[in-house]
Design a protein around this motif. Sequence first.
Motif, mmCIF file in Angstrom:
data_model
loop_
_atom_site.group_PDB
_atom_site.id
_atom_site.type_symbol
_atom_site.label_atom_id
_atom_site.label_comp_id
_atom_site.label_asym_id
_atom_site.label_seq_id
_atom_site.Cartn_x
_atom_site.Cartn_y
_atom_site.Cartn_z
ATOM 1 N N ARG A 274 -3.444 18.508 -60.237
ATOM 2 C CA ARG A 274 -3.816 17.583 -59.167
ATOM 3 C C ARG A 274 -2.640 16.676 -58.795
ATOM 4 N N THR A 275 -2.607 16.267 -57.545
ATOM 5 C CA THR A 275 -1.539 15.388 -57.070
ATOM 6 C C THR A 275 -1.896 13.932 -57.363
ATOM 7 N N ASP A 276 -0.966 13.218 -57.950
ATOM 8 C CA ASP A 276 -1.148 11.812 -58.286
ATOM 9 C C ASP A 276 -0.808 10.965 -57.054
ATOM 10 N N PHE A 277 -1.789 10.827 -56.146
ATOM 11 C CA PHE A 277 -1.524 10.168 -54.870
ATOM 12 C C PHE A 277 -1.270 8.661 -55.023
ATOM 13 N N LEU A 278 -1.875 8.021 -56.031
ATOM 14 C CA LEU A 278 -1.621 6.593 -56.223
ATOM 15 C C LEU A 278 -0.155 6.346 -56.562
ATOM 16 N N SER A 279 0.407 7.210 -57.422
ATOM 17 C CA SER A 279 1.835 7.094 -57.731
ATOM 18 C C SER A 279 2.678 7.353 -56.487
ATOM 19 N N ALA A 280 2.211 8.275 -55.652
ATOM 20 C CA ALA A 280 2.925 8.568 -54.416
ATOM 21 C C ALA A 280 2.979 7.341 -53.513
ATOM 22 N N ILE A 281 1.839 6.635 -53.413
ATOM 23 C CA ILE A 281 1.794 5.427 -52.589
ATOM 24 C C ILE A 281 2.719 4.351 -53.157
ATOM 25 N N LEU A 282 2.705 4.184 -54.478
ATOM 26 C CA LEU A 282 3.584 3.197 -55.114
ATOM 27 C C LEU A 282 5.053 3.545 -54.900
ATOM 28 N N LEU A 283 5.374 4.840 -55.012
ATOM 29 C CA LEU A 283 6.752 5.281 -54.823
ATOM 30 C C LEU A 283 7.239 4.964 -53.416
ATOM 31 N N ILE A 284 6.443 5.345 -52.420
ATOM 32 C CA ILE A 284 6.839 5.125 -51.025
ATOM 33 C C ILE A 284 6.968 3.628 -50.734
ATOM 34 N N ALA A 285 5.984 2.835 -51.179
ATOM 35 C CA ALA A 285 6.024 1.393 -50.942
ATOM 36 C C ALA A 285 7.256 0.763 -51.594
ATOM 37 N N GLY A 286 7.555 1.194 -52.825
ATOM 38 C CA GLY A 286 8.712 0.642 -53.528
ATOM 39 C C GLY A 286 10.024 0.988 -52.862
ATOM 40 N N LEU A 287 10.191 2.264 -52.490
ATOM 41 C CA LEU A 287 11.449 2.695 -51.868
ATOM 42 C C LEU A 287 11.641 2.082 -50.483
ATOM 43 N N LEU A 288 10.577 2.044 -49.693
ATOM 44 C CA LEU A 288 10.696 1.515 -48.339
ATOM 45 C C LEU A 288 11.021 0.026 -48.350
ATOM 46 N N THR A 289 10.333 -0.739 -49.192
ATOM 47 C CA THR A 289 10.591 -2.181 -49.214
ATOM 48 C C THR A 289 11.944 -2.506 -49.839
ATOM 49 N N LEU A 290 12.383 -1.709 -50.820
ATOM 50 C CA LEU A 290 13.706 -1.923 -51.416
ATOM 51 C C LEU A 290 14.805 -1.691 -50.389
ATOM 52 N N THR A 291 14.694 -0.583 -49.655
ATOM 53 C CA THR A 291 15.709 -0.278 -48.652
ATOM 54 C C THR A 291 15.667 -1.274 -47.498
ATOM 55 N N TYR A 292 14.458 -1.672 -47.100
ATOM 56 C CA TYR A 292 14.335 -2.667 -46.033
ATOM 57 C C TYR A 292 14.976 -3.988 -46.454
ATOM 58 N N GLY B 148 21.791 6.901 -49.305
ATOM 59 C CA GLY B 148 22.191 6.715 -47.916
ATOM 60 C C GLY B 148 21.655 5.422 -47.338
ATOM 61 N N GLY B 149 20.375 5.136 -47.593
ATOM 62 C CA GLY B 149 19.768 3.914 -47.067
ATOM 63 C C GLY B 149 20.389 2.665 -47.662
ATOM 64 N N LEU B 150 20.509 2.647 -48.987
ATOM 65 C CA LEU B 150 21.076 1.478 -49.653
ATOM 66 C C LEU B 150 22.573 1.357 -49.380
ATOM 67 N N GLY B 151 23.265 2.496 -49.369
ATOM 68 C CA GLY B 151 24.703 2.475 -49.114
ATOM 69 C C GLY B 151 25.036 1.983 -47.725
ATOM 70 N N LEU B 152 24.277 2.450 -46.733
ATOM 71 C CA LEU B 152 24.490 2.013 -45.356
ATOM 72 C C LEU B 152 24.238 0.509 -45.223
ATOM 73 N N SER B 153 23.210 0.026 -45.911
ATOM 74 C CA SER B 153 22.915 -1.405 -45.889
ATOM 75 C C SER B 153 24.044 -2.202 -46.538
ATOM 76 N N PHE B 154 24.581 -1.684 -47.654
ATOM 77 C CA PHE B 154 25.676 -2.350 -48.353
ATOM 78 C C PHE B 154 26.930 -2.393 -47.482
ATOM 79 N N ILE B 155 27.236 -1.273 -46.822
ATOM 80 C CA ILE B 155 28.413 -1.220 -45.950
ATOM 81 C C ILE B 155 28.260 -2.175 -44.773
ATOM 82 N N THR B 156 27.053 -2.210 -44.206
ATOM 83 C CA THR B 156 26.789 -3.138 -43.101
ATOM 84 C C THR B 156 26.940 -4.584 -43.562
ATOM 85 N N LEU B 157 26.472 -4.857 -44.790
ATOM 86 C CA LEU B 157 26.547 -6.209 -45.333
ATOM 87 C C LEU B 157 27.990 -6.664 -45.519
#
Length: 467
Positions: free
Chosen positions: A194-212, A405-414
């Motif tokens: 079975r797919t662990d969808f709760l972990s999937a939601i946590l993963l996406i939320a964590g990565l998106l907010t970190l990169t943002y 790529g997301g974090l690196g681009l943000s770092f370079i922009t910074l």
Amino acid sequence: MRDKKNIILILASIGTFVEALDIAIINLTIPAIQEQFNISYGTAQWLQTLYVLFFGGFLIIGGKLSDQLGRKKIFIIGAIIFMFTSLGAGLSTSFNSLALFRALQGFGAAFIMPSAMSIVINTFSEGQERNKAVGIFSSFAAIGSGSGLSIGGIITTYLSWQWVFLINVPILLITIILAYKILPTDEKNINHSRTDFLSAILLIAGLLTLTYGTHELININESPIIVIGSIVFSIFVLVLLSYRLKIVRSPLIDLNLFKYKSLLTANIAFFCLGAFFIGFLFLISLVLQKDMGYNSALTGLIMVPFSVMSALIAKFVLPKISKRLNSAKTSLIGWIFMLVGAISLLLAISFGHSLYIVMVGIACISGIGMTICFTGLSILGVQDMKASNFGIASSFTNTSYFLGGGLGLSFITLIGQFNTTNFVVGNLSVVALLIFALLALIILIVNTTSKKYKKKLKGIINVVIKF
């Protein structure tokens, strides 16, 4: 049988070529999009960031579903999503709708990449045949990323920026039809857990907010609560995810897979590769257009020879390298070219923006280094995996690439905000590329060095630290 295998390889490679192409192709269209929608360059840059965010954020799920529901099914679903969102982006009449379709393109691409890689690995026999096939497949991704600037600049100038997206539609439509008819149904190695969808939601939320949060660090004085809150929230969510993965029966990410040294090494090096190459694409478009004054068409034409070079390297050089060297050493060679390319760009920016020196840098990075690096690391990441874990292992490495790529681009922009020259791209931004290259080289050297020399290296490091 051999001919059918080659057709399957071509179909999978075309899918990954298109989604990789769209990483770079947006860079030279941004001025035209700015003009049409009357927005700032920073706002337009979100078209790249959103694609990378959604691509990286959903890759793990794409890989997991590929293993659980079937590679063919997920590949076709991803291609359909990418085709319709490309159509929507090309027909957009507002920036908000364009940004939405761009983000959903990344979602579709996250299904294509791991399923396509899994299709290739499961089609070809283990050993030299598989390594050669993965090399060809990965080189298509590298060529797609490298040729995006040249294709994007030419299309934008002679057609319009909308065609950068619309050109995907007929290519993917043909690919979907052929994939439905030709790709085999994959029932043997499907993982039915079975797919662990709760972990999937946590993963996406964590990565998106970190990169943002990282991306918006440059605006911390204006919105400190939002920026700091995003980073703190992402850390909390990712820590919670790590705890859940250890206690759930069928976790989204099997942390035991990282006991394989090859997968761990590939992920770290892929993170650096994403930070380096996506940052390079951003910087080189600014150098050529803003600092050297070339228009989109001429910038695109300047990049064409290096797209051809990348294809030639993939066709004639990579097979010979892969026969003589393992994947880690192949990746090491690619990173040496990346480092030389970054040094060339630093020299060019420091001493008069010589086009010849800039072209040497582009040749080393886009023409040679990226093709060899991406291919070598792709093979390294899956070489010790079981067939049932090919999709998830591939998605790990690609997630690392896009997170980098997301974090690196943000770092370079910074750090670009601290530029004290009269040019748009300063030395510090290119120094960031050098740092990413050196980190990758260190991890790969450690991987390829024998235990005897590792002890000597550790002794030297200890002496330096004590000194």
